[in-house]
Scaffold this active site. Structure first.
Site, PDB file in Angstrom:
ATOM      1  N   CYS A 114       0.813  -1.424  -0.245  1.00  0.00           N
ATOM      2  CA  CYS A 114      -0.110  -0.333   0.037  1.00  0.00           C
ATOM      3  C   CYS A 114       0.879   1.552  -0.266  1.00  0.00           C
ATOM      4  O   CYS A 114       0.238   2.190  -0.479  1.00  0.00           O
ATOM      5  CB  CYS A 114      -1.204  -0.045   1.127  1.00  0.00           C
ATOM      6  SG  CYS A 114      -2.070  -1.188   1.398  1.00  0.00           S
ATOM      7  N   HIS A 255      -3.111   7.509   2.602  1.00  0.00           N
ATOM      8  CA  HIS A 255      -3.432   6.271   1.641  1.00  0.00           C
ATOM      9  C   HIS A 255      -4.740   5.998   2.801  1.00  0.00           C
ATOM     10  O   HIS A 255      -4.874   6.264   3.486  1.00  0.00           O
ATOM     11  CB  HIS A 255      -2.278   5.345   1.881  1.00  0.00           C
ATOM     12  CG  HIS A 255      -2.926   4.089   2.127  1.00  0.00           C
ATOM     13  ND1 HIS A 255      -3.947   3.393   0.800  1.00  0.00           N
ATOM     14  CD2 HIS A 255      -2.582   3.500   2.903  1.00  0.00           C
ATOM     15  CE1 HIS A 255      -3.746   2.192   1.122  1.00  0.00           C
ATOM     16  NE2 HIS A 255      -3.716   1.968   2.061  1.00  0.00           N
ATOM     17  N   ASN A 285      -9.686   1.100   0.466  1.00  0.00           N
ATOM     18  CA  ASN A 285      -8.271   0.875  -0.070  1.00  0.00           C
ATOM     19  C   ASN A 285      -8.019   0.028  -0.954  1.00  0.00           C
ATOM     20  O   ASN A 285      -8.324  -1.129  -1.588  1.00  0.00           O
ATOM     21  CB  ASN A 285      -7.770  -0.318   1.150  1.00  0.00           C
ATOM     22  CG  ASN A 285      -6.726  -0.534   1.279  1.00  0.00           C
ATOM     23  OD1 ASN A 285      -5.958   0.158   0.461  1.00  0.00           O
ATOM     24  ND2 ASN A 285      -6.264  -1.011   2.595  1.00  0.00           N
TER      25      ASN A 285
HETATM   26  O1  UT7 Z   1      -3.265  -0.905   4.201  1.00  0.00           O
HETATM   27  C1  UT7 Z   1      -3.299  -1.407   4.764  1.00  0.00           C
HETATM   28  C2  UT7 Z   1      -3.101  -2.762   5.032  1.00  0.00           C
HETATM   29  N1  UT7 Z   1      -4.762  -2.540   6.231  1.00  0.00           N
HETATM   30  C3  UT7 Z   1      -4.932  -1.680   6.514  1.00  0.00           C
HETATM   31  O2  UT7 Z   1      -5.047  -0.893   6.652  1.00  0.00           O
HETATM   32  C4  UT7 Z   1      -6.197  -2.282   8.267  1.00  0.00           C
HETATM   33  C5  UT7 Z   1      -6.393  -1.369   9.708  1.00  0.00           C
HETATM   34  N2  UT7 Z   1      -6.720  -1.755  10.399  1.00  0.00           N
HETATM   35  C6  UT7 Z   1      -8.275  -1.329  10.429  1.00  0.00           C
HETATM   36  O3  UT7 Z   1      -8.676  -1.059   9.518  1.00  0.00           O
HETATM   37  C7  UT7 Z   1      -9.178  -2.158  11.738  1.00  0.00           C
HETATM   38  O4  UT7 Z   1      -8.116  -3.230  12.543  1.00  0.00           O
HETATM   39  C8  UT7 Z   1     -10.275  -2.590  10.659  1.00  0.00           C
HETATM   40  C9  UT7 Z   1     -11.088  -2.005  10.367  1.00  0.00           C
HETATM   41  C10 UT7 Z   1      -9.958  -4.120   9.604  1.00  0.00           C
HETATM   42  C11 UT7 Z   1     -11.441  -4.022  11.939  1.00  0.00           C
HETATM   43  O5  UT7 Z   1     -11.890  -2.764  12.811  1.00  0.00           O
HETATM   44  P1  UT7 Z   1     -12.062  -2.576  14.562  1.00  0.00           P
HETATM   45  O6  UT7 Z   1     -11.881  -1.653  15.263  1.00  0.00           O
HETATM   46  O7  UT7 Z   1      -9.783  -3.029  14.856  1.00  0.00           O
HETATM   47  O8  UT7 Z   1     -12.419  -4.223  14.481  1.00  0.00           O
HETATM   48  P2  UT7 Z   1     -12.173  -5.234  15.204  1.00  0.00           P
HETATM   49  O9  UT7 Z   1     -11.330  -6.074  14.400  1.00  0.00           O
HETATM   50  O10 UT7 Z   1     -11.206  -5.029  16.443  1.00  0.00           O
HETATM   51  O11 UT7 Z   1     -12.995  -5.575  15.355  1.00  0.00           O
HETATM   52  C12 UT7 Z   1     -14.175  -5.806  16.412  1.00  0.00           C
HETATM   53  C13 UT7 Z   1     -15.385  -6.646  16.779  1.00  0.00           C
HETATM   54  C14 UT7 Z   1     -15.429  -8.030  16.607  1.00  0.00           C
HETATM   55  O12 UT7 Z   1     -16.070  -8.606  17.278  1.00  0.00           O
HETATM   56  P3  UT7 Z   1     -15.667  -9.642  18.247  1.00  0.00           P
HETATM   57  O13 UT7 Z   1     -14.942 -10.162  18.613  1.00  0.00           O
HETATM   58  O14 UT7 Z   1     -16.202  -7.780  18.614  1.00  0.00           O
HETATM   59  O15 UT7 Z   1     -17.420  -9.554  18.976  1.00  0.00           O
HETATM   60  C15 UT7 Z   1     -15.173  -8.358  14.775  1.00  0.00           C
HETATM   61  O16 UT7 Z   1     -14.882  -9.870  14.392  1.00  0.00           O
HETATM   62  O17 UT7 Z   1     -15.682  -7.025  15.062  1.00  0.00           O
HETATM   63  C16 UT7 Z   1     -16.023  -7.045  13.792  1.00  0.00           C
HETATM   64  N3  UT7 Z   1     -16.004  -7.193  12.972  1.00  0.00           N
HETATM   65  C17 UT7 Z   1     -17.311  -7.441  12.060  1.00  0.00           C
HETATM   66  N4  UT7 Z   1     -18.072  -6.447  12.545  1.00  0.00           N
HETATM   67  C18 UT7 Z   1     -19.657  -6.822  11.284  1.00  0.00           C
HETATM   68  C19 UT7 Z   1     -14.950  -7.788  12.510  1.00  0.00           C
HETATM   69  N5  UT7 Z   1     -15.131  -7.608  10.870  1.00  0.00           N
HETATM   70  C20 UT7 Z   1     -16.570  -6.923  10.721  1.00  0.00           C
HETATM   71  C21 UT7 Z   1     -17.477  -6.950   9.694  1.00  0.00           C
HETATM   72  N6  UT7 Z   1     -18.722  -6.538  10.174  1.00  0.00           N
HETATM   73  N7  UT7 Z   1     -17.121  -6.604   8.630  1.00  0.00           N
END
Ligand code: UT7
Length: 328
Positions: A114, A255, A285
């Site tokens: 990225c 980005h 993204n």
């Molecule tokens: O370009 C470089 C590449 N990557 C990035 O920039 C990504 C960087 N990371 C992020 O943007 C974030 O970590 C994400 C958007 C991927 C995830 O957001 P988060 O606020 O860190 O959520 P999380 O992974 O802590 O998940 C929170 C909850 C979890 O459920 P529990 O365990 O609290 O019950 C996940 O299972 O949200 C759940 N979850 C979802 N729920 C609905 C994860 N993905 C989803 C989804 N829809 N798509």
């Protein structure tokens, strides 16, 4: 007088097909509300079966070249930041060279995920500053949806396809151009984002590849934590090394990975909201494509004008990150 790599023109390409949050709700257990709140994304573009990364790179480079007014023969080098090239080799840049008839140009890809555009712009501008090239096309283009696991809700909501390109020209006696770049890497972050199968460790179809991942894996939380710090750090270092202050930045084109990451980076360097360019809601993204696509839209909408200082910053698999300061 030193030579500066000045931006002559910018181009872009995004596929027609739109994938909305409502579409994703039908594919995995997610909701529009969750996606918008956690990422800022509403829709993204997806390549058709016949479209590839070179489709994006060629179209973006063609538009930039046309808008520059230069002849194809005038280009000395094509640098394409991508990690989703049509094939492992030849490079995507070679496809651009052929399609545009750049008969005098060398061509290479830069693999920095990225941060591919940040790194490619650094390479392209350094080649000009060193006197090895006079006019360079720098591209950021990716088609991540080709490698996205649409059963994994934690990643499939994030990615889209697209890209952009700049035509750079070496000029003297100018205050315009690429002013400064910083590049960083922390290979300890290798396990946090990867695509296992296809490289020489797990060659596609080999015994070693059995049971290995053929789609993108990401530990979102680890990457998020890293990105919040890395984005801010890169901007601070880039400004410091260039001897500039955040007040001198007219526009911030980061980005587009997550709106919360962007907001915290802008806050860290003290940039007001009206200086932060966002199109994450429309494209998600797009990896190496996101920054040049942002520069294109910022210019087309009048937010980025000749003489303005624009700061770009990005991060990605590696983990790699970096920033550029450009006087447009
Ligand atoms: O370009 C470089 C590449 N990557 C990035 O920039 C990504 C960087 N990371 C992020 O943007 C974030 O970590 C994400 C958007 C991927 C995830 O957001 P988060 O606020 O860190 O959520 P999380 O992974 O802590 O998940 C929170 C909850 C979890 O459920 P529990 O365990 O609290 O019950 C996940 O299972 O949200 C759940 N979850 C979802 N729920 C609905 C994860 N993905 C989803 C989804 N829809 N798509």
């Amino acid at each position: 007088m030193s030579t500066r790599a000045v931006v002559l023109a910018v181009g872009h390409y995004t596929p027609e097909r739109v994938l909305t949050n409502a579409d994703l709700e039908k594919m995995v257990d997610t909701s529009d509300e969750w996606i918008v709140q956690r990422t800022g994304m509403r829709e993204r573009r997806v390549c058709s079966e016949n479209e590839t990364t070179s489709t994006i790179a060629i179209a973006a480079a063609r538009e930039a070249l046309e808008r520059s007014g230069l002849a194809p023969e005038a280009i000395d080098l094509v640098v394409c930041g991508t990690v989703t090239g049509d094939m492992w080799f030849p490079s995507t840049a070679a496809h651009v060279q052929r399609a545009l008839g750049l008969v005098n140009a060398g061509a290479m890809d830069v693999g920095a995920a990225c941060a591919g555009f940040i790194y490619s712009l650094s390479v392209g501008s350094a080649m000009i500053e060193a006197g090895h090239a006079k006019r360079v096309i720098v591209i950021g283009a990716d088609a991540l949806t080709k490698f996205t696991d649409y059963t994994d809700r934690s990643t499939c909501i994030l990615f889209g396809d697209g890209g952009g390109a700049l035509v750079l020209e070496g000029q003297e006696n100018t205050d315009r151009g690429v002013l400064h770049t910083v590049l960083f890497c922390d290979g300890n972050g290798i396990p946090h984002i990867d695509l296992e199968v296809g490289g020489s460790r797990f060659p596609a179809g080999s015994r070693q590849a059995e049971g290995r991942r053929t789609k993108i894996y990401m530990n979102g939380n680890e990457v998020y934590r890293f990105a919040v710090k890395a984005m801010g750090d890169a901007c601070v270092r880039c400004l410091e090394q260039a001897g500039m202050s955040a007040d001198e930045v007219d526009l911030f084109v980061p980005h587009q990975a997550n709106i919360r990451i962007i907001e915290s980076a802008a806050k860290r360097i003290g940039l007001p909201d009206d200086k932060v360019f966002l199109n994450i809601d429309k494209y998600g993204n797009t990896s190496g494509g996101s920054i040049p696509l942002g520069l294109y839209e910022a210019e087309r909408t009048g937010r980025l004008r000749k003489g303005m200082v624009v700061m770009t910053v990005g991060f990605g698999a590696g983990l790699v990150w970096g920033a550029n300061l450009i006087r447009w």
